[in-house]
Design a protein around this motif. Structure first.
Motif, PDB file in Angstrom:
ATOM      1  N   CYS A  11      -8.843  -1.189   8.995  1.00  0.00           N
ATOM      2  CA  CYS A  11      -9.332  -2.564   9.021  1.00  0.00           C
ATOM      3  C   CYS A  11     -10.327  -2.772  10.154  1.00  0.00           C
ATOM      4  O   CYS A  11     -11.333  -3.461   9.997  1.00  0.00           O
ATOM      5  CB  CYS A  11      -8.165  -3.546   9.153  1.00  0.00           C
ATOM      6  N   MET A  43      -8.029  -8.195  -1.017  1.00  0.00           N
ATOM      7  CA  MET A  43      -8.764  -7.089  -0.395  1.00  0.00           C
ATOM      8  C   MET A  43     -10.244  -7.422  -0.410  1.00  0.00           C
ATOM      9  O   MET A  43     -10.692  -8.292  -1.150  1.00  0.00           O
ATOM     10  CB  MET A  43      -8.521  -5.801  -1.187  1.00  0.00           C
ATOM     11  N   HIS A 102       0.837  -1.205   0.000  1.00  0.00           N
ATOM     12  CA  HIS A 102       0.000   0.000   0.000  1.00  0.00           C
ATOM     13  C   HIS A 102       0.870   1.253   0.000  1.00  0.00           C
ATOM     14  O   HIS A 102       0.613   2.209  -0.729  1.00  0.00           O
ATOM     15  CB  HIS A 102      -0.915   0.005   1.223  1.00  0.00           C
TER      16      HIS A 102
END
Ligand code: HEM
Ligand SMILES: [Cu+2]
Lengths: 533, 190
Positions: free
Chosen positions: B41, A315, A252
């Motif tokens: 998350c 993801m 990322h």
């Protein structure tokens, strides 16, 4: 549009100091621009040499020339040298030369910092080259076999050459951030009186947007590789799963930098085209304001689509949907730029000198690369194409036309300005045709290889891929050789040739054509008078 | 250099300072991504790999009874590495099962060479979301297997698909990669 009354320097100011000092201590934007360009050309040949070895190895299945680790080391080296050593410095060279001339400024805003930005580069390049050769010495550790993306956990296991590489990337980052700051200050502060932001040539705007992108994303890469360094040596676990870290986090961070980076590579070149097109179409540029808007939109969107490089890491569905839609959305401003350029040519009285030939080729082939980009942006399709030669074909179709050819076009377009000589048009056209045709022979078959399942970054391949790889390699050798012709044309032009007028191209517009060819060592010491329409 | 007074719109220093702050800020942002990533998350309810596994194991262990109204197709697939002179096939290619029921399949392995060879089967469950809900109670993949030259062996697999298997999963593929285990391999993998 802007016009200017010619402002002659009242007397020839002090000329440049002679000898090596002229270059070492230079604070002159033209000299620094020249050094950037020469440096970039040297790096182009170095990066090209590693590409030749890569294509030679892939000429046939099996391992002939290099072992897999060395192959991947070459691959890493090739990408990093081309991106950070060739394309970015060449674009910075154009910026240094042209931005002050185009905005009527006597020099860059921060000339000493300019000197520093350039002279960091050779040191960084040395580090980069060391990172490649250190493993060949006893005790030098393993080769950098990660590719330019430096993903952990592999990059955590590479020997000390990775530390050289991290250091090199830090230096390269510092250099380009300093250069960007300089460019931004120059554009904000050094414009000739009365020259408004919205009147600036698109090349200047393209660099302004690029410089902001660099300032925003290069530090993030620096943070990422710093964490990598810490994980390697100081016991942290940013990316080590066993210590509670996450290797995907690095991806990322890397792509947060990496995707905007691809726009950093193409925007200056797309800016060059906006100077070339009106000259050889004999029409004003179509949609000046919308081009500025499109570039800003590309930069903004470009910062929020990074994970399209990581669709396969698992993801959530919502996340991949978001990244897919945003990525496809970018093709709208990119398409707008292309359409504006085509509209500029529409019904123009076109002639096809070398810069214009490159421009037309770019519009065709860059768009093609954009098309395969949209294919890759589609998640279910990318699950198949990811990490295949198809991706390699995609990014070479956007990077060579989009970035490199734009720089070539700019070099041919402004070479008469820089050197005072016209280049040899016949040779240049020969170069164009050999280069563009061999480019297509090299990279077009890679689409098929990728679709048929040939993975990228692997030294060997299944025999069913042999034919297309052979074609690709043969193309690549011609492609590589064509650059020798490019070098020859440049040297020939520097040495002599038909005298170039101040306005080297009959219909060229812009302040850079108001100064002599070659320009005096100091230009625009009295700023041009801007007439606003 | 006599430039007009309005040429410099702002002092250079001020802009440099702003940009410098931006650079340092973005460097910090790079590091801030570490906690932000975790926070994201958590907020989005995306569990880490470990958390997901714990959740799945909990769910899989939870129910004992058979889901009467649900059918799942389980397919079997074997790939034998070229360095292993074996043939391995399941007696059934696929089965329709009800989650919660115990099932047995026989895999037949035969050594085509004349010497004893040791192999190891490595299972993969696809889709990966189903992995934690596919419970093997007995499997030849639990240990390495040695087949004498020419030997043919029937190897059982007993499994239960947990009723907690996510609803959208209707097909599960159990794929075995069977690899040679011998001295040279052992040395390389050490
Ligand atoms: C419409 C425009 C574009 C779209 C939709 C697009 C989409 C994508 C996608 C989805 C990938 C990931 C493929 C994969 O790894 O599976 C990719 C890779 C790549 N793209 Fe593009 N792209 C576009 C334009 C560009 C441009 C303009 C450039 C550069 C100038 C570029 C350079 C790259 C590079 C270098 C990679 C490979 C990175 C790597 O894995 O090493 N792309 N592109
Ligand atoms: Cu991207």
């Amino acid at each position: 549009m802007t016009t200017a009354t010619v402002a002659h320097d009242d007397h020839a100011h002090h000329g440049p100091p002679s000898g090596i000092k002229r270059w070492l201590f230079s604070t002159n934007h033209k000299d620094i621009g020249t050094m950037y360009l020469v440096f970039a050309l040297i790096m182009l040949f170095l990066g090209g040499a590693s590409a030749m070895v890569i294509r030679a190895e892939l000429f046939m299945p099996g391992l002939q020339l290099v072992q897999p680790d060395l192959y991947n080391n070459l691959l890493t080296n090739h990408a990093l040298i081309m991106i950070f050593g060739a394309v970015m410095p060449a674009a910075a060279g154009l910026a240094n030369w042209m931005i002050p001339l185009m905005i009527g400024a006597p020099d860059m805003a921060l000339p000493r910092m300019n000197n520093l930005s350039f002279w960091i580069l050779p040191a960084a390049a040395l580090m980069l080259i060391l990172s490649f050769i250190v493993p060949f010495f006893p005790g030098g550790g393993s080769q950098i076999n990660t590719g330019w993306t430096l993903y952990p956990p592999l990059s955590l296991q590479v020997g000390m050459s990775m530390d050289f590489l991290i250091f090199a990337l830090h230096l390269l980052g510092i250099s380009s951030v300093l250069a960007s700051i300089n460019i931004i200050v120059t554009i904000f502060n050094m414009r000739a009186p009365g020259l408004r932001m919205m009147q600036l040539p698109i090349f200047v705007w393209a660099w302004l947007v690029t410089a902001f992108l660099l300032v925003l994303v290069v530090p993030v890469l620096a943070a990422g590789i710093t964490m990598l360094l810490f994980d390697r040596h100081f016991g942290t676990s940013f990316f080590i799963a066993a210590g509670g870290g996450d290797p995907v986090l690095f991806q990322h961070i890397f792509w947060f930098f990496g995707h905007p980076e691809v726009y950093i590579l193409i925007l200056p070149s797309l800016g060059v085209l906006a100077s070339i097109l009106p000259t050889f179409s004999r029409k004003p540029l179509f949609g000046h304001h919308s081009l500025i808007g499109a570039m800003i939109a590309i930069a903004a969107l470009g910062m929020i689509v990074w994970a399209h490089h990581q669709y396969t890491v698992g993801m959530s569905l919502a996340a991949v949907q978001y990244f897919m839609l945003m990525t496809i959305l970018i093709s709208i401003p990119v398409g707008l730029i292309i359409f504006n350029y085509m509209m500029t040519m529409w019904r123009g009285a076109m002639t096809f000198e070398t810069p214009m030939l490159f421009t037309v080729a770019i519009i065709l082939m860059f768009s093609f690369g954009g098309l395969t980009g949209v294919m890759l942006a589609v998640v279910p399709a990318d699950m198949q194409y990811h990490d295949s030669m198809f991706v390699v074909a995609h990014f070479h179709y956007v990077l060579l036309p989009g970035a490199v050819w734009g720089l070539f076009a700019g070099v041919f377009y402004w070479l008469p300005k820089w050197t005072g000589h016209m280049y040899d048009e016949r040779l240049a056209k020969t170069f164009f045709w050999v280069h563009v045709v061999s480019f297509n022979i090299t990279f077009f078959p890679q689409h098929f290889l990728g679709l048929a399942g040939m993975p990228r970054r692997i030294a060997d391949y299944n025999i069913m891929f042999t034919e297309f790889n052979m074609i690709s390699s043969v193309g690549a050798f011609f492609f590589g050789l064509s650059h020798l012709l490019f070098l020859y044309i440049i040297i020939k032009t520097v040495r002599g040739g038909e005298k170039a007028k101040a306005r080297a191209w009959e219909h060229a517009e812009g302040l850079e054509w108001e100064v002599d060819s070659p320009p005096a060592h100091h230009t625009w010491t009295t700023p041009p008078k801007i007439k606003t329409a | 250099m006599e430039r007009q007074p309005d040429a410099r719109r702002h002092p250079h220093g001020r802009i440099v300072l702003w940009l410098g702050a931006l650079v340092i800020g973005m460097f910090g942002f790079g590091f801030a991504l570490v906690p932000l990533y975790e926070l994201y998350c958590q907020v989005a309810g995306i569990p880490t790999v470990d958390q997901q596994r714990a959740l799945n194991v909990q769910a899989a262990a939870g129910t004992g009874e058979v889901a009467e109204d649900r059918w799942v197709t389980v397919r079997f697939d074997t790939t034998v590495h070229p360095s292993l002179p074996w043939a391995v096939e399941s007696q059934e290619r696929s089965m329709r099962v009800q989650p919660g029921e115990m099932h047995e399949v026989i895999f037949v392995a035969s050594n085509r060479s004349s010497r004893a060879v040791t192999g190891q089967a490595v299972p993969t469950v696809i889709p990966w979301r189903a992995n934690d809900f596919f419970n093997k109670t007995e499997c030849f993949c639990f240990q390495k297997q040695t087949l004498e030259g020419g030997e043919r062996r029937e190897m059982p697999l007993r499994f239960v698909v947990s009723p907690a298997l996510p609803d959208e999963v209707t097909y599960v593929t159990l794929s075995y990669n069977i690899m040679r285990l011998d001295d040279t391999v052992a040395k390389v993998t050490e």
